[in-house]
Design an enzyme around this catalytic site. Structure first.
Site, PDB file in Angstrom:
ATOM      1  N   CYS A   2     -15.177  -9.212 -18.759  1.00 53.02           N
ATOM      2  CA  CYS A   2     -15.834  -8.599 -19.900  1.00 53.02           C
ATOM      3  C   CYS A   2     -17.296  -8.372 -19.554  1.00 53.02           C
ATOM      4  O   CYS A   2     -17.839  -8.984 -18.646  1.00 53.02           O
ATOM      5  CB  CYS A   2     -15.739  -9.504 -21.120  1.00 53.02           C
ATOM      6  N   ARG A  27     -16.402  -3.272 -16.421  1.00 52.95           N
ATOM      7  CA  ARG A  27     -15.922  -4.656 -16.400  1.00 52.95           C
ATOM      8  C   ARG A  27     -14.757  -4.890 -17.349  1.00 52.95           C
ATOM      9  O   ARG A  27     -14.060  -5.895 -17.263  1.00 52.95           O
ATOM     10  CB  ARG A  27     -17.059  -5.613 -16.770  1.00 52.95           C
ATOM     11  N   TRP A  74     -12.152  -7.038 -21.874  1.00 53.25           N
ATOM     12  CA  TRP A  74     -10.893  -6.870 -21.147  1.00 53.25           C
ATOM     13  C   TRP A  74     -10.020  -8.015 -21.637  1.00 53.25           C
ATOM     14  O   TRP A  74     -10.288  -9.180 -21.347  1.00 53.25           O
ATOM     15  CB  TRP A  74     -11.135  -6.972 -19.642  1.00 53.25           C
ATOM     16  N   ASN A 100     -17.354 -14.137 -21.729  1.00 49.99           N
ATOM     17  CA  ASN A 100     -16.562 -13.633 -20.612  1.00 49.99           C
ATOM     18  C   ASN A 100     -15.936 -14.852 -19.949  1.00 49.99           C
ATOM     19  O   ASN A 100     -16.645 -15.818 -19.670  1.00 49.99           O
ATOM     20  CB  ASN A 100     -17.480 -12.883 -19.635  1.00 49.99           C
ATOM     21  N   GLY A 101     -14.635 -14.813 -19.704  1.00 45.49           N
ATOM     22  CA  GLY A 101     -13.977 -15.958 -19.065  1.00 45.49           C
ATOM     23  C   GLY A 101     -12.870 -16.491 -19.952  1.00 45.49           C
ATOM     24  O   GLY A 101     -12.382 -15.795 -20.843  1.00 45.49           O
ATOM     25  N   GLU A 479      -3.117   0.837   0.970  1.00 45.82           N
ATOM     26  CA  GLU A 479      -4.268   1.181   0.141  1.00 45.82           C
ATOM     27  C   GLU A 479      -4.064   2.550  -0.531  1.00 45.82           C
ATOM     28  O   GLU A 479      -4.394   2.733  -1.704  1.00 45.82           O
ATOM     29  CB  GLU A 479      -5.548   1.162   0.996  1.00 45.82           C
ATOM     30  N   LYS A 483      -4.120   3.043  -4.529  1.00 43.06           N
ATOM     31  CA  LYS A 483      -5.036   3.958  -5.226  1.00 43.06           C
ATOM     32  C   LYS A 483      -4.243   4.882  -6.146  1.00 43.06           C
ATOM     33  O   LYS A 483      -4.622   5.111  -7.287  1.00 43.06           O
ATOM     34  CB  LYS A 483      -5.845   4.822  -4.250  1.00 43.06           C
ATOM     35  N   GLU A 486      -2.917   2.965  -9.179  1.00 42.09           N
ATOM     36  CA  GLU A 486      -3.955   2.508 -10.102  1.00 42.09           C
ATOM     37  C   GLU A 486      -4.440   3.595 -11.042  1.00 42.09           C
ATOM     38  O   GLU A 486      -4.700   3.337 -12.209  1.00 42.09           O
ATOM     39  CB  GLU A 486      -5.184   2.012  -9.315  1.00 42.09           C
ATOM     40  N   HIS A 502      15.042   0.230   6.997  1.00 40.08           N
ATOM     41  CA  HIS A 502      15.600  -1.061   6.554  1.00 40.08           C
ATOM     42  C   HIS A 502      15.648  -1.169   5.032  1.00 40.08           C
ATOM     43  O   HIS A 502      15.764  -2.257   4.493  1.00 40.08           O
ATOM     44  CB  HIS A 502      14.778  -2.210   7.142  1.00 40.08           C
ATOM     45  N   LYS A 602     -12.849  -4.110 -13.257  1.00 36.23           N
ATOM     46  CA  LYS A 602     -13.464  -4.095 -11.930  1.00 36.23           C
ATOM     47  C   LYS A 602     -13.542  -5.493 -11.322  1.00 36.23           C
ATOM     48  O   LYS A 602     -13.301  -5.668 -10.141  1.00 36.23           O
ATOM     49  CB  LYS A 602     -14.867  -3.489 -12.059  1.00 36.23           C
TER      50      LYS A 602
END
Ligand code: F6R
Length: 607
Positions: A2, A27, A74, A100-101, A479, A483, A486, A502, A602
């Site tokens: 947050c 955030r 968040w 935050n947390g 990656e 991307k 996301e 396989h 983030k």
């Protein structure tokens, strides 16, 4: 995750808070709120949605408050609703808390407070703090907060405003990041520096179990047991322009385009005149007898570590393994005082990586942090730090920090091989000469943009996309898939190309996009064979290649995205660029929120 901001000054608090929250929105961005001291009374506005929605609600209201706190959320405890948005208040609406947390013992505290008659109005862990401070308040807000955090378990950064102490904001930190700052006639508290750029002239990063208050006189920091803290403040050096879009539609696109500079800056600091490796102070304390290396990291940073795992095999005489940080503690990785751990993290705050660092150190390993943010928790808890110099990254999907991490890890590998006495002078000088050309090659790689934009229109209809590669480009396939997932929400997977037969080959149907990273090198012919296999199943082959004119490739690929020729550390960096652009343009074409994709944040400070 947050964003927190607080202001005490002589200017209007509300516009400052809203502007700062927009800067902190990377955030967390599912709800937002502010609390102000307006004519001696505490007033609160909050809602689910973005900061701009909150701003819309407040539009036209002329609040004269010069003291206030703001939050962008968040969600962890409680879904994103108006009711769960911060600030949270005590029973009488006199104390407002932003946080935050996670307060881990919130259930126990809540039950006790409810038994004492406190009435809760949200499902959040944060509201517990508002009631706890209320229950402990006897005329001294700072003291009540000190006692409250003494009872709280977990990770948190909090800012607290009270109508009974209307000239100050009290703050406290354990685990989650918090910074205070001041300028002439104003003081600030925030979870991150970007909120304060162009405002505070100096900042101070708080350590765990520190608390204090901001007033018109500046800030005061104390330890939990009441001792004053005096540390030299930091000048704020970043330019506020760094957190503007600079003409680009999204931060992500701006950051993709910044990579020649961010990689260049990351290399420059570690090289003398661009060609000779400088001694890195962080590596000087490494015992040359180290016999094993582990990388710990999450998400994109893990992919950078995985590239290094491949690259270091050819420069170092000891094994190196990249382990996802959240798995590290669960495994019985063989750690001794001769183990070297490299913790890779853009933010330096990711809790999973931090916990892996703690675990490694407690077992005697020597830990080096590779971070983009100075003064972060991961840096503080490691033995030493090396920096990527990518500048502030605002887009939630990491781009420029990823390529900077690969560049830095490449050089750290070469430097460690010297510590080990294993470096071949000829090899490392060839690598360094290549690296000197890398920023220019990144500019060249970006020229594929128009072609990617057109191709993205075709991919927007895909439901699954496969990314295949071999060797050090395999993590780039991972990656590329991450991307795309996301920001476009299209299902994508990265695989070593040899693994396709396989299992994943079952997914390939007529028109299934398969992106293959075809680098001229020992595995090139095998990759072409894999391409044949995809073609035989009518897959749609997109080759990203540094051999775009090879007739075999031209025959097999439906589309070719060219990459400049390179080798060693440069190659994975250059192959990344078309994939970042592809994810970006597919997302733009689908109309998703590129810089703030759904459900993501983030900096992930919860386990
Ligand atoms: C992906 C992304 C995340 C982060 C991960 C680690 O685009 O940004 O996967 O890479 O959360 O974050 P840091 O590097 O801050 O530790």
């Amino acid at each position: 995750m947050c964003g927190i901001v607080g202001y005490v000054g002589s200017e209007l608090a509300a516009p400052f808070l809203l502007e700062s929250l927009k800067r902190l929105e990377y955030r967390g961005y599912d709800s937002a709120g502010i609390a102000l001291i307006e004519d001696g009374k505490l007033v609160r506005f909050r809602r689910a949605g973005k900061v701009r929605d909150l701003e819309h609600d407040l539009h036209g209201a002329a609040y004269s408050a010069t003291v206030g706190i703001g939050h962008t959320r968040w969600a962890t405890h409680g879904v994103p609703t108006d009711r769960n948005a911060h600030p949270h208040l005590d029973c009488h609406g006199r104390i407002a808390v932003i946080h935050n947390g996670i307060i881990e013992n919130h259930a126990v505290l809540r039950e006790r407070l409810e038994n004492d008659g406190h009435v809760f109005s949200s499902e959040t862990d944060t509201e517990v703090l508002a009631h706890l401070v209320e229950s402990l308040y006897d005329g001294d807000l700072l003291d009540a907060v000190r006692k409250a955090i003494g009872q709280a378990q977990g990770a948190f950064a909090v800012a607290i405003l009270s109508q009974d102490a209307p000239d100050r904001i009290v703050f406290a930190k354990r685990g989650s990041p918090l910074v205070v700052g001041r300028s002439e006639g104003a003081a600030y508290v925030s979870s991150d520096v970007p909120a304060l750029l162009g405002k505070a002239s100096e900042v101070q990063f708080l350590l765990d179990d520190e608390l204090g208050e901001i007033t018109l006189d500046g800030y005061r920091i104390l330890t939990l047991d009441g001792r004053p803290v005096h540390r030299a403040p930091h000048r704020v050096s970043a330019d506020p322009v760094a957190i503007q879009k600079g003409g680009y539609k999204h931060f992500m696109l701006k950051e993709i385009h910044e990579q020649a500079r961010s990689v260049g800056e990351t290399l420059r600091e570690k090289l003398d005149q661009g060609t000779r490796l400088l001694g890195m102070p962080a590596l000087e304390q490494v015992d040359p007898d180290f016999d094993h290396i582990y990388f710990v990291a999450c998400g994109t940073a893990h992919h950078a570590a995985k590239v290094a795992e491949y690259l270091w095999e050819s420069v170092l005489p000891v094994p190196a393994h990249a382990i996802i940080a959240s798995e590290f503690r669960l495994r019985n990785a063989h750690i001794t005082p001769r183990t070297l751990v490299i913790a890779v993290s853009q933010s330096g705050e990711t809790i999973d990586t931090l916990m892996a660092v703690r675990s490694a150190r407690s077992r005697g390993a020597h830990v080096i942090a590779l971070v983009n943010a100075e003064q972060s928790a991961i840096e503080r808890e490691s033995n030493a730090a090396v920096y990527t110099r990518a500048g502030i990254e605002i887009g939630v999907a990491a781009t420029k920090t990823f390529t900077a991490q690969i560049a830095a890890l490449g050089l750290i590998g070469l430097a460690l091989s010297r510590v080990k006495g294993a470096a071949s002078e000829a090899e490392s000088s060839r690598e360094l000469r290549e690296l000197a050309l890398l920023p220019g090659r990144i500019v060249e790689a970006l020229r594929v943009e128009d072609k990617v934009r057109t191709l993205a229109e075709r991919l927007r209809h895909a439901s699954d996309v496969l990314f295949l590669a071999r060797g050090a480009l395999f993590p780039i396939a991972l990656e590329g898939a991450l991307k795309l997932k996301e920001i476009s929400y299209i299902h994508a997977e990265g695989y070593p190309a040899g693994e396709m037969k396989h299992g994943p080959i079952a997914l390939i149907d007529e028109g299934t996009p398969v992106i293959m990273l075809a680098s001229r090198g020992p595995a090139y012919d095998k990759l072409l064979s894999n391409m044949e296999e995809v073609k035989a199943r009518k897959g749609f082959v997109i080759a990203v290649s540094d051999a775009p004119e090879d007739p075999n490739l031209v025959r097999l690929a439906d589309e070719i995205l060219p990459v400049p020729t390179s080798s060693g550390i440069s190659s994975p960096i250059l192959f990344t660029i078309p994939l970042q652009l592809l994810a970006y343009y597919v997302a733009v074409s689908l109309g998703t929120d590129v810089d703030q994709p759904r459900n993501l944040a983030k900096t992930v400070t919860v386990e």
